[in-house]
Design an enzyme around this catalytic site. Structure first.
Site, PDB file in Angstrom:
ATOM      1  N   SER A  18     -69.679 -84.534  33.381  1.00 19.74           N
ATOM      2  CA  SER A  18     -68.902 -83.902  32.314  1.00 19.74           C
ATOM      3  C   SER A  18     -67.783 -84.799  31.821  1.00 19.74           C
ATOM      4  CB  SER A  18     -68.320 -82.570  32.804  1.00 19.74           C
ATOM      5  OG  SER A  18     -69.346 -81.655  33.108  1.00 19.74           O
TER       6      SER A  18
ATOM      7  N   GLY B  37     -68.820 -70.902  30.274  1.00 19.00           N
ATOM      8  CA  GLY B  37     -69.520 -71.518  31.392  1.00 19.00           C
ATOM      9  C   GLY B  37     -68.929 -72.878  31.697  1.00 19.00           C
TER      10      GLY B  37
ATOM     11  N   ASP C  27     -68.775 -62.834  33.406  1.00 17.19           N
ATOM     12  CA  ASP C  27     -70.177 -63.148  33.149  1.00 17.19           C
ATOM     13  C   ASP C  27     -70.364 -63.296  31.643  1.00 17.19           C
ATOM     14  OD1 ASP C  27     -72.910 -63.252  32.814  1.00 17.19           O
ATOM     15  OD2 ASP C  27     -73.335 -61.418  33.939  1.00 17.19           O
TER      16      ASP C  27
ATOM     17  N   HIS D   9     -79.329 -75.411  27.747  1.00 18.70           N
ATOM     18  CA  HIS D   9     -80.571 -75.978  28.297  1.00 18.70           C
ATOM     19  C   HIS D   9     -80.951 -75.341  29.636  1.00 18.70           C
ATOM     20  CE1 HIS D   9     -79.186 -79.396  31.234  1.00 18.70           C
ATOM     21  NE2 HIS D   9     -78.342 -78.391  31.286  1.00 18.70           N
TER      22      HIS D   9
END
Length: 362
Positions: free
Chosen positions: A176, A199, A249, A268
């Site tokens: 990242s 996320g 979530d 992905h």
């Protein structure tokens, strides 16, 4: 090739022994792939036992290294010899009787080196991930993820395996970091005041963007145990007062009203239905002038070699329905979620692109 020749069996008489093929012989490429499987476990052992770290201050004997690692010296010697043959260590003496030394190539496995490859090796060779790759035939035949069949979800597995989770976090942070630095250099954040990282993992992308743009306030959305691991990233960089931590979530709800929503290597992981479901949640949280920045691989559609095709096989093994997509497939997912692509920016030094999208007709 004529039509009649299509029915003729294709038989070639080997010009060289099978184990000695080279050059343009197609068997040479197959042997390279097979040898890669043979060689990787030695690199995994080097990373798992932190041999680079043990050799950082100078050469050591196989017996000394074995004692430090708590392993058998005869077995470790076999690994050390393989690593010498691969060029990641240098040997003094013969058959492990002398010392082994870290060289410049092997130094890329030092944990504290920028761009360290140790975490990529550990995450790839982690037994759950490694074993799942052998189930690729089942994935192709039945459409199931071997990893999910064996262990359940990847993230549930990591939650129950602290060592694997630590290695995975370190690998994602390293990966990242490259993407984040490339994004900061390639994308114009002028006028952006709020960024929500959906996320966002341990916060590498978001914290890098915030560090480069002091006007930005960030929100990190991820599962509670992940957010807890992310908080030190922002504290260590002096950014905690500009970040809101939002455990939750993303399939349930996404925080509303940000200028930009970042999804880095998230889409992905998901099959089309789940990708659309997530992106619809993001779309519902957006203002009409908000933007999405999705960082992912876009497969080339001209058949040229690309890292994404290799990663696509790993995705098939590890995630139910996870896949790399070409630009047309990616745009179709966004469009189904009510988003319209306005720009695609290649991120230099990475295989990723930043796909910018805004609210549009579903």
């Amino acid at each position: 090739m004529t039509p009649s020749s299509l029915n003729t069996p294709l038989v070639r008489t080997p010009s060289q022994p099978v184990l000695m093929v080279e050059g343009d012989d197609p068997r040479a490429e197959i042997w390279k792939a097979i040898q890669a499987v043979y060689r990787f476990p030695s690199l995994y052992a080097m990373a798992r036992f932190d041999l680079a770290g043990l050799l950082k201050d100078g050469p050591r004997t196989a017996a000394d290294l074995a004692a430090a690692c708590g392993v058998r010296p005869d077995q470790l010697t076999r690994v050390l010899r393989a690593l010498v043959a691969m060029g990641f260590l240098d040997a003094a003496g013969q058959d492990g009787a002398g010392a082994y030394a870290l060289n410049e190539r092997g130094a890329v496995l030092l944990s504290d080196e920028p761009g360290s490859m140790r975490w990529a090796i550990l995450s790839t060779g982690e037994p759950g991930s490694w074993n799942a790759m052998s189930g690729i035939v089942d994935a192709v035949r039945d459409g199931v993820s071997p990893f999910v069949v064996q262990h359940g979800s990847m993230y549930g597995y990591l939650e129950g395996n602290p060592e694997a989770a630590s290695d995975f976090d370190a690998f994602m942070a390293s990966r990242s970091s490259d993407a984040a630095n490339a994004l900061v250099g390639a994308y114009d954040f002028a006028g952006v005041r709020t960024v929500t990282d959906v996320g966002g993992g341990t916060g590498i992308v978001l914290s890098t963007v915030m560090a480069a743009h002091p006007q930005i306030h960030g929100t990190l959305l991820d599962l509670e145990h992940v957010v807890e691991r992310a908080e030190p990233t922002f504290r260590d960089r002096g950014l905690a007062d500009r970040c809101t931590f939002a455990p939750g979530d993303y399939f349930a709800q996404v925080p509303a009203g940000a200028d930009v929503y970042v999804l880095s290597n998230i889409v992905h992981n998901l099959d089309r239905a789940d990708a659309v479901r997530l992106l619809r949640n993001v779309r519902a949280a957006m203002r009409e002038d908000s933007r999405v920045l999705a960082l992912d691989i876009l497969l080339p559609d001209d058949g040229r070699a690309h890292f994404g095709f290799d990663l696509n096989i790993r995705m098939m093994a590890l995630f139910p329905g996870g896949e790399e997509r070409d630009r047309g497939e990616y745009e179709a997912v966004l469009r189904e979620a009510g988003l319209h692509v306005t720009d695609v920016i290649a991120l230099p030094g990475t295989p990723l692109s930043a796909v910018e999208a805004v609210p549009g007709p579903a």
